[in-house]
Structure formats: structure tokens, C-alpha cells
Design an enzyme around this catalytic site. Structure first.
Site, PDB file in Angstrom:
ATOM      1  N   ASN A 108      55.068  72.669  18.209  1.00  0.00           N
ATOM      2  CA  ASN A 108      54.661  71.432  18.883  1.00  0.00           C
ATOM      3  C   ASN A 108      55.779  70.838  19.719  1.00  0.00           C
ATOM      4  O   ASN A 108      56.952  71.082  19.455  1.00  0.00           O
ATOM      5  CB  ASN A 108      54.225  70.395  17.846  1.00  0.00           C
ATOM      6  CG  ASN A 108      52.955  70.815  17.144  1.00  0.00           C
ATOM      7  OD1 ASN A 108      52.036  71.316  17.788  1.00  0.00           O
ATOM      8  ND2 ASN A 108      52.890  70.633  15.845  1.00  0.00           N
ATOM      9  N   ASP A 120      64.529  67.300  32.048  1.00  0.00           N
ATOM     10  CA  ASP A 120      64.116  67.449  30.648  1.00  0.00           C
ATOM     11  C   ASP A 120      65.331  67.573  29.751  1.00  0.00           C
ATOM     12  O   ASP A 120      66.244  68.360  30.023  1.00  0.00           O
ATOM     13  CB  ASP A 120      63.261  68.713  30.464  1.00  0.00           C
ATOM     14  CG  ASP A 120      61.846  68.526  30.982  1.00  0.00           C
ATOM     15  OD1 ASP A 120      61.473  67.377  31.260  1.00  0.00           O
ATOM     16  OD2 ASP A 120      61.119  69.536  31.103  1.00  0.00           O
ATOM     17  N   ASP A 146      51.994  73.402  32.492  1.00  0.00           N
ATOM     18  CA  ASP A 146      52.523  73.412  33.870  1.00  0.00           C
ATOM     19  C   ASP A 146      52.557  74.833  34.411  1.00  0.00           C
ATOM     20  O   ASP A 146      52.259  75.074  35.588  1.00  0.00           O
ATOM     21  CB  ASP A 146      53.954  72.855  33.910  1.00  0.00           C
ATOM     22  CG  ASP A 146      54.036  71.412  33.423  1.00  0.00           C
ATOM     23  OD1 ASP A 146      52.999  70.725  33.421  1.00  0.00           O
ATOM     24  OD2 ASP A 146      55.147  70.982  33.043  1.00  0.00           O
TER      25      ASP A 146
END
Length: 345
Positions: free
Chosen positions: A131, A18, A300
Site C-alpha cells: 500500500n 515525491d 500514472d
């Protein structure tokens, strides 16, 4: 609670590094990204990965939905190490080395299929306020091959050792034959097979693959956006989240010894769980919006907490409690990261 031993929990998915950064609206608009979404990178997004690193302060975290969940489950369980096994494909490069190192640091027993054609996959997490818009460039993750890795005797032995299996829906775009091999093994041996809807695009564009696997699914996870996309694609004729959960629960199932469980999250709203005979709801833990650092990884983490309960054979309400706890911890931090030890009873 049952005693826990290594390799009881098996995960297979897309290992991604990521690259996360707080970006601005102009950046989202430039690449036509919705503030809260998950997509696969197209050609028009190629420059995004370079620009985000140049323009914003980025952090690198070991990611990929399934790997995150296995890591959180391991963190919640703590001892012994390597309760969680993870399979996926990486490249022979620096990012691949980072993923190996991070898996080791989190005590996950990762067995990567390493190939030299494609670089290790990355996922840009573009954060604005609460977000996060995720753009995944699968690269190596897309190269997982059943016959080159899953079928090898020493690897399949690890699959057989497990009693709980989890694969995020994202892997349906990579190797449905690998998923089916694991799902059938679980079903034939009355073990628990879990999957996640993962993203609206999975429910829309990979629904044939998803529905090939669905008859083997014992636990189905999803959030409200994914659930409504799923309901629309399946012609459920309802937008009511509880009705959607009920209908998904009642879809055909191969192993009739276990009734399917459907678990749908709704951000700060209550979590819905559909069982064969009833619907249960669970309020999430309250959190002050100013304590929310990054919602990337909340889903997750929810699954990871839930899996930690399943592996320990805890009652379902305890599994949800563990899921809510881990999600609550993760959203206070950047990336899918966590403190040294959980404070969960």
C-alpha cells in the site's frame, strides 16, 4: 501506426517532488492516514514532511500524477524526444531545480511557470507493504495561473501543436479555467482530451469543477475506489463497476464526433473499458506479489502507457496492452521510475 513528432502529447498538472519511504503503522496512525489513499496536506500533516525525512530512509523522485504519466508515455515512445509537453508551477528553489533536471533526463518538454512566493510542491509517499498513502503539499503547484503562463503566445502554440491532451483530476483543485481552455480547444478541433478521476476526494469535494469539464472528456480514467466515489456523488444508484463505467460513458458530451471511452482499473483484477455500444474487459499481467516493490505510480504508469498508444493512433486494445505493460514495470521499482528502454512490442 502514425508517425510521431514533438509536442503531440500535452499534459498540465501539479509538478511535485515525491519523498517516498517505507514507514510503519504507528506513523500512519499518528497522522491519521489510511494505508491506501491520496489526500491534500492539512495543518496537522505539516510536521509529517520533516519527520519522514528524519525517521526513515527516504528517496526523492520527480512526481506529480500528470507529469509521471507524460514521462512514461515518452519512455514508451522513446523517439523522437519531447513528444510530451508538460506545464505546471514550481518554486525558485532546490526542489524546483531537481524537477527541471529530471524532466530533461526523461526527454519531456517541460515549461514550468516559476514563481517565488511558494516553494516547490512535495508529496510524501508513505509505503507499508503493497500500500501507499500519499500526502501532497501542493505549495507552488497551487499557484499556476492561466493568464501568467497558459495564455502566453509561445506557450499556447505548444498546446495547439498537440493532438492528445491529458490532465489528472488533481489539477481541478488548482486551475479549472486553464483546464477548460485546453478542453474546449481539443473539443473544437476534434482532438482527444483525457482526464483522470485521480482520487475519491476529487469526486466528492471538487465535483462541480469535475462536472464542468466532463462534457469535453473523450477518455476518462479511474480506479475502482474513485469510480465508486464518483458513482455515489453522481447518484448512479449502482456499485457495479461495469454499470458505473457505462453510466459515465453516457454522460453528456460536447464533441459528438467522438464517443467517450471510460477506462477503469481494479488493481490486480481486470481492467474495464466502456465504449458507446459495449463493455470490454482486459486481464492484467500476472505478477508475483513478492516482486511488487511499490505500487505508487502504477495508475500514472497505466495512463502513460495508454497515452503512448493514443499518440501513435494504435487500436484501443493495444493502448490497454501498453498500459498494463508500463504499470507492470513500474510496480517492480521504487517511485515512478523505469529502466532505460521498454521491452514492449
Amino acid at each position: 501506426m502514425s508517425a510521431v513528432s514533438p509536442n503531440l502529447l500535452f499534459g498540465m498538472g501539479n509538478p511535485l517532488l515525491d519523498i517516498s519511504a517505507v514507514v510503519d503503522k504507528d506513523f500512519l496512525d499518528k497522522y491519521t492516514l489510511k494505508p491506501n489513499d491520496q489526500i491534500l496536506a492539512e495543518d496537522k500533516h505539516k510536521a509529517l514532511f520533516e519527520e519522514i525525512v528524519k525517521k526513515f530512509k527516504v528517496e526523492y523522485h520527480a512526481g506529480g500524477a500528470t507529469q509521471n504519466s507524460i514521462k512514461i508515455a515518452q519512455w514508451m515512445i522513446q523517439q523522437p524526444p519531447k513528444v510530451g509537453t508538460f506545464f505546471g508551477c514550481i518554486g525558485k528553489d532546490k526542489f524546483g531545480e531537481i524537477l527541471k533536471q529530471k524532466a530533461e533526463e526523461s526527454s519531456v518538454d517541460a515549461h514550468y511557470y516559476e514563481q517565488g512566493e511558494e516553494p516547490t510542491g512535495t508529496c510524501a509517499a508513505c509505503i507499508t507493504g503493497e500500500n501507499r498513502s500519499l500526502v501532497a503539499n501542493l505549495a507552488a503547484a497551487n499557484c499556476y495561473k492561466k493568464e501568467k503562463h497558459l495564455d502566453l503566445e509561445e506557450n499556447w502554440k505548444l498546446v495547439e501543436k498537440a493532438k492528445v491532451y491529458y490532465i489528472a483530476g488533481f489539477f481541478l483543485t488548482v486551475s479549472v479555467e486553464s483546464i477548460l481552455k485546453v478542453a474546449k480547444h481539443a473539443s473544437e478541433n476534434n482532438k482527444l482530451f483525457c482526464i483522470n478521476l485521480s482520487a475519491p476526494f476529487i469526486c466528492q469535494f471538487f465535483k462541480d469543477n469535475l462536472m464542468q469539464v466532463m462534457p469535453y472528456v473523450d477518455v476518462l480514467f479511474g480506479n475502482e475506489t474513485e469510480a465508486s466515489a464518483f458513482a455515489k456523488e453522481q447518484d448512479f444508484g449502482t456499485k457495479d463497476i461495469k454499470e458505473i463505467a457505462k453510466k459515465a460513458q453516457a454522460l453528456p458530451k460536447v464533441n459528438t464526433k467522438r464517443h467517450r471511452i471510460v477506462v477503469l482499473t481494479q488493481g490486480k483484477d481486470e481492467t474495464i473499458m466502456a465504449l458507446s455500444d459495449k463493455i470490454e474487459t482486459f486481464p492484467v499481467l500476472k505478477i508475483d506479489p513478492k516482486d511488487i516493490v511499490d505500487t505508487n505510480g502504477a495508475g500514472d504508469a497505466f495512463v502513460g502507457g495508454f497515452l503512448s498508444g493514443l499518440v501513435q493512433e494504435k487500436p484501443l486494445d493495444q493502448c490497454v496492452k501498453a498500459a498494463h505493460y508500463s504499470a507492470n514495470v513500474i510496480i517492480r521499482r521504487a517511485g515512478c521510475t523505469f529502466p532505460e528502454k521498454p521491452d514492449f512490442k
